[in-house]
Design a protein around this motif. Structure first.
Motif, mmCIF file in Angstrom:
data_model
loop_
_atom_site.group_PDB
_atom_site.id
_atom_site.type_symbol
_atom_site.label_atom_id
_atom_site.label_comp_id
_atom_site.label_asym_id
_atom_site.label_seq_id
_atom_site.Cartn_x
_atom_site.Cartn_y
_atom_site.Cartn_z
ATOM 1 N N GLY A 278 0.809 -1.210 0.000
ATOM 2 C CA GLY A 278 0.000 0.000 0.000
ATOM 3 C C GLY A 278 0.844 1.263 0.000
ATOM 4 O O GLY A 278 2.079 1.208 -0.070
ATOM 5 N N PRO A 279 0.185 2.432 0.087
ATOM 6 C CA PRO A 279 0.907 3.713 0.070
ATOM 7 C C PRO A 279 1.756 3.905 1.322
ATOM 8 O O PRO A 279 1.413 3.440 2.408
ATOM 9 C CB PRO A 279 -0.216 4.758 0.021
ATOM 10 N N PHE A 280 2.858 4.637 1.138
ATOM 11 C CA PHE A 280 3.642 5.059 2.288
ATOM 12 C C PHE A 280 3.009 6.315 2.892
ATOM 13 O O PHE A 280 2.119 6.922 2.297
ATOM 14 C CB PHE A 280 5.094 5.301 1.880
ATOM 15 N N ARG A 301 10.029 9.700 -8.403
ATOM 16 C CA ARG A 301 9.095 8.902 -7.617
ATOM 17 C C ARG A 301 8.809 7.597 -8.362
ATOM 18 O O ARG A 301 8.903 7.527 -9.581
ATOM 19 C CB ARG A 301 7.779 9.645 -7.417
ATOM 20 N N ASP A 302 8.409 6.582 -7.611
ATOM 21 C CA ASP A 302 8.015 5.331 -8.261
ATOM 22 C C ASP A 302 7.037 4.576 -7.374
ATOM 23 O O ASP A 302 6.945 4.810 -6.163
ATOM 24 C CB ASP A 302 9.234 4.455 -8.554
ATOM 25 N N VAL A 303 6.285 3.682 -7.991
ATOM 26 C CA VAL A 303 5.367 2.763 -7.317
ATOM 27 C C VAL A 303 5.830 1.347 -7.650
ATOM 28 O O VAL A 303 6.022 1.008 -8.814
ATOM 29 C CB VAL A 303 3.913 2.983 -7.779
ATOM 30 N N PHE A 304 6.005 0.537 -6.606
ATOM 31 C CA PHE A 304 6.526 -0.821 -6.787
ATOM 32 C C PHE A 304 5.406 -1.837 -6.543
ATOM 33 O O PHE A 304 4.864 -1.922 -5.445
ATOM 34 C CB PHE A 304 7.683 -1.066 -5.827
ATOM 35 N N ALA A 311 9.798 -1.403 5.904
ATOM 36 C CA ALA A 311 8.628 -0.622 6.305
ATOM 37 C C ALA A 311 7.403 -1.508 6.471
ATOM 38 O O ALA A 311 6.616 -1.339 7.410
ATOM 39 C CB ALA A 311 8.356 0.473 5.274
ATOM 40 N N ALA A 312 7.206 -2.460 5.560
ATOM 41 C CA ALA A 312 6.042 -3.340 5.621
ATOM 42 C C ALA A 312 6.056 -4.187 6.885
ATOM 43 O O ALA A 312 5.031 -4.323 7.570
ATOM 44 C CB ALA A 312 5.993 -4.227 4.386
ATOM 45 N N SER A 313 7.211 -4.748 7.224
ATOM 46 C CA SER A 313 7.271 -5.619 8.400
ATOM 47 C C SER A 313 7.060 -4.833 9.689
ATOM 48 O O SER A 313 6.525 -5.360 10.659
ATOM 49 C CB SER A 313 8.606 -6.373 8.443
ATOM 50 N N ALA A 314 7.462 -3.560 9.692
ATOM 51 C CA ALA A 314 7.230 -2.732 10.879
ATOM 52 C C ALA A 314 5.739 -2.515 11.104
ATOM 53 O O ALA A 314 5.229 -2.680 12.220
ATOM 54 C CB ALA A 314 7.937 -1.389 10.735
ATOM 55 N N VAL A 321 3.677 3.785 13.268
ATOM 56 C CA VAL A 321 4.804 4.619 12.872
ATOM 57 C C VAL A 321 4.605 5.071 11.433
ATOM 58 O O VAL A 321 4.108 4.307 10.592
ATOM 59 C CB VAL A 321 6.136 3.842 13.035
ATOM 60 N N ARG A 322 4.952 6.321 11.165
ATOM 61 C CA ARG A 322 4.935 6.794 9.783
ATOM 62 C C ARG A 322 6.103 6.141 9.038
ATOM 63 O O ARG A 322 7.210 6.074 9.575
ATOM 64 C CB ARG A 322 5.077 8.319 9.725
ATOM 65 N N THR A 323 5.855 5.690 7.817
ATOM 66 C CA THR A 323 6.920 5.040 7.060
ATOM 67 C C THR A 323 7.081 5.688 5.698
ATOM 68 O O THR A 323 6.127 6.201 5.109
ATOM 69 C CB THR A 323 6.641 3.543 6.856
ATOM 70 N N ALA A 324 8.312 5.665 5.212
ATOM 71 C CA ALA A 324 8.635 6.126 3.862
ATOM 72 C C ALA A 324 9.753 5.239 3.329
ATOM 73 O O ALA A 324 10.417 4.523 4.094
ATOM 74 C CB ALA A 324 9.053 7.593 3.859
ATOM 75 N N LEU A 325 9.952 5.295 2.025
ATOM 76 C CA LEU A 325 10.942 4.444 1.372
ATOM 77 C C LEU A 325 11.839 5.291 0.484
ATOM 78 O O LEU A 325 11.366 5.987 -0.413
ATOM 79 C CB LEU A 325 10.250 3.363 0.538
#
Length: 386
Positions: A278-280, A301-304, A311-314, A321-325
């Motif tokens: 999903g979105p960050f 920017r990119d979408v994977f 981030a996903a496992s957190a 928690v706010r996450t970004a990649l």
């Protein structure tokens, strides 16, 4: 070099060293030791979890809302799944990667008795024996085997060639033994780096370069910032148990897939907007984009679609928690990977800018509250020309 510039030579040489250390998921003690020793050399305190994940904390003017930056030291690899009568070994992959990229790989098998060198080969490896069948056999892990460089033969072969047969038991080889794939790194004069396991040792090297710059400059951070190194991202566990409860935002550092239909590049920073989970976080991602623009750090920017990170496992582990990649674009990810050093330098510059940036959402210092200080996302129609 000014005090807060990234030491590009250090980043490059750190990556070169990291690539020489075998670290498939589940066999990461050696690289965890190296990382801890390097943190000690830089004068940075750390703590090591039971299994070998690493937390280092740079104190800021305020303790909260704490930030985290994370990369993973584990890589793809394999395990012995079955010992064949002919002395070859069937393999099961560690992490998700194609047997197509395993064919022909040189590797090291780790056993309780010591290590052995070997090659991963297709079942039909010789055109002189199988003719055109070598080109038509399927691509699958069931179609490859590990040939170790030791005199292991079945009894008939041993008698025929006059070589004493050596049993797998006597060599200490057993089901479940780990296999590390040789990285075969090349650092080219034009800035390209070609190697297996750039995912995510490129990210680890970038984080160490940021730590070095921050420590040597004595720069004061606005809030406590944790630099985390996970040991099981490739098998989906990653940051699920390494975060502390005071962390309000976390930036994951990993590879970005360069391919047709993707917006990632092998230069600059690629900021992930979403992955398969999903979105960050909108606000943290927007902050990174604004930092890149204001510091004139090249980015895209990119979408994977078929990708996940620490981030996903957190989030899946229950962290609010706010996450970004933040990624460095890699061509042929999970294969024979290639990146340009420009991307690694750009990632390090953005991470440094993030660590030094002011807190914008002060409400994040508390885990919950009322609407006061809560964020807003734009919903008004855009005016013409904007």
């Amino acid at each position: 070099m000014s005090e807060l510039e990234i030491d590009e030579t250090y980043l490059r040489e750190t990556l070169r060293t990291l690539l020489t250390i075998p670290s498939p998921s589940g066999y990461t003690d050696k690289i965890a030791r190296w990382c801890c020793e390097e943190l000690e050399r830089l004068g940075i305190e750390y703590e090591l979890t039971r299994r070998g994940a690493i937390r280092s904390r740079l104190p800021g003017r305020e303790e909260q809302p704490a930030r985290a930056i994370i990369s993973h030291v584990d890589t793809l690899g394999a395990q012995v799944s079955y010992i064949k009568d002919n002395g070859r070994l069937s393999l099961a992959p560690i992490g998700h990667w194609s047997a197509r990229f395993a064919e022909g790989a040189r590797c090291t098998l780790f056993t309780e008795h010591g290590s052995y060198r070997g090659s991963i080969l297709p079942l039909k490896a010789s055109g002189h024996v199988y003719n055109k069948e070598i080109d038509t056999q399927p691509v699958a892990w069931s179609q490859v085997e590990l040939r170790i460089d030791a005199p292991v033969h079945n009894d008939i072969d041993a008698a025929a060639i006059g070589v004493a047969s050596v049993s797998m038991d006597s060599l200490g080889i057993a089901v479940g033994d780990f296999v590390a794939i040789d990285p075969c790194p090349e650092f080219l004069g034009n800035g390209f780096i070609v190697s297996r396991h750039l995912d995510d040792k490129g990210g680890v090297a970038a984080m160490f370069a940021v730590l070095k710059a921050l420590k040597e400059s004595g720069a004061e951070l606005p809030v406590d910032t944790l630099f985390l190194f996970s040991i099981s991202e490739e098998v989906g566990v990653g940051a699920s148990s390494i975060l502390t409860h005071d962390v309000a935002s976390m930036v994951a550092v990993d590879n970005g897939a360069v391919a047709p239909g993707q917006n990632s590049k092998e230069t600059g920073v690629t900021i992930g907007m979403a992955d398969m989970t999903g979105p960050f976080d909108y606000h943290l991602t927007t902050k990174l984009i604004h930092l890149a623009k204001s510091r004139q750090i090249p980015f895209q920017r990119d979408v994977f679609r078929y990708y996940r990170s620490d981030a996903a496992s957190a989030i899946e582990g229950g962290a609010d928690v706010r996450t970004a990649l933040v990624t460095f674009g890699i061509d042929a990810s999970h294969g024979y990977e290639r990146v340009h050093e420009n991307a690694l330098f750009s990632v390090a510059r953005l991470l440094k800018a993030y660590a030094l940036s002011a807190v914008e959402i002060e409400r994040d210092a508390e885990p919950s509250g009322d609407l006061e200080g809560f964020t807003d996302q734009p919903t008004e129609p855009a005016e013409a020309g904007e």
